[in-house]
Design a protein around this motif. Structure first.
Motif, mmCIF file in Angstrom:
data_model
loop_
_atom_site.group_PDB
_atom_site.id
_atom_site.type_symbol
_atom_site.label_atom_id
_atom_site.label_comp_id
_atom_site.label_asym_id
_atom_site.label_seq_id
_atom_site.Cartn_x
_atom_site.Cartn_y
_atom_site.Cartn_z
ATOM 1 N N ASP A 140 -4.262 -8.849 -35.728
ATOM 2 C CA ASP A 140 -3.584 -9.310 -34.521
ATOM 3 C C ASP A 140 -2.617 -8.206 -34.127
ATOM 4 N N MET B 232 -7.416 -10.851 -32.872
ATOM 5 C CA MET B 232 -6.747 -11.829 -32.026
ATOM 6 C C MET B 232 -6.096 -11.086 -30.863
ATOM 7 N N THR C 207 -3.947 -11.489 -26.887
ATOM 8 C CA THR C 207 -3.115 -12.376 -26.077
ATOM 9 C C THR C 207 -3.172 -12.036 -24.593
ATOM 10 N N VAL D 251 -10.560 -13.498 -30.775
ATOM 11 C CA VAL D 251 -9.877 -14.790 -30.719
ATOM 12 C C VAL D 251 -8.785 -14.693 -29.658
ATOM 13 N N ALA D 252 -8.873 -15.534 -28.635
ATOM 14 C CA ALA D 252 -7.877 -15.529 -27.566
ATOM 15 C C ALA D 252 -6.764 -16.511 -27.893
ATOM 16 N N GLN D 253 -5.527 -16.044 -27.834
ATOM 17 C CA GLN D 253 -4.364 -16.893 -28.100
ATOM 18 C C GLN D 253 -3.474 -16.874 -26.875
ATOM 19 N N GLY D 254 -3.099 -18.036 -26.401
ATOM 20 C CA GLY D 254 -2.207 -18.142 -25.252
ATOM 21 C C GLY D 254 -0.758 -18.274 -25.672
ATOM 22 N N ARG D 255 0.104 -18.397 -24.713
ATOM 23 C CA ARG D 255 1.539 -18.534 -24.997
ATOM 24 C C ARG D 255 1.844 -19.745 -25.866
ATOM 25 N N GLU D 256 1.047 -20.815 -25.711
ATOM 26 C CA GLU D 256 1.283 -22.012 -26.522
ATOM 27 C C GLU D 256 1.017 -21.761 -28.004
ATOM 28 N N GLY D 257 0.362 -20.662 -28.320
ATOM 29 C CA GLY D 257 0.085 -20.311 -29.709
ATOM 30 C C GLY D 257 1.164 -19.446 -30.324
ATOM 31 N N ASP E 4 2.851 -16.937 -28.516
ATOM 32 C CA ASP E 4 2.855 -15.616 -27.888
ATOM 33 C C ASP E 4 4.288 -15.151 -27.710
#
Length: 75
Positions: free
Chosen positions: A11, A33, A35, A52-58, A60
């Motif tokens: 990441d 990963m 963002t 793996v896409a991670q948004g702000r809710e994850g 970020d």
């Protein structure tokens, strides 16, 4: 590389090209990963096996980095 793990997961950036080449030649899979869309494009260009896409809710942090020539740089 010495441990011969089947998967490398990163990441905050993609592996440098030389490490990617070593991992691929050893039969390892690379998961990265991301963002941002830009990070996803970099991961695709680096031939990652999975993105793996991670948004702000994850969680970020808003800090997006890439590893270039031995140092981390903002994207």
């Amino acid at each position: 590389m010495e441990e011969k793990v089947p998967v490398i997961s990163t990441d905050f950036g993609v592996l440098p090209e030389d490490l990617t080449r070593q991992a691929k030649s050893a039969g390892m899979r690379i998961i990265t990963m991301v963002t941002t869309v830009n990070e996803a494009l970099l991961a695709e260009q680096a031939r990652c096996d999975a993105i793996v896409a991670q948004g702000r809710e994850g969680g970020d942090t808003g800090v997006h980095l890439k590893f270039l020539i031995g140092k981390w740089e903002p994207i």
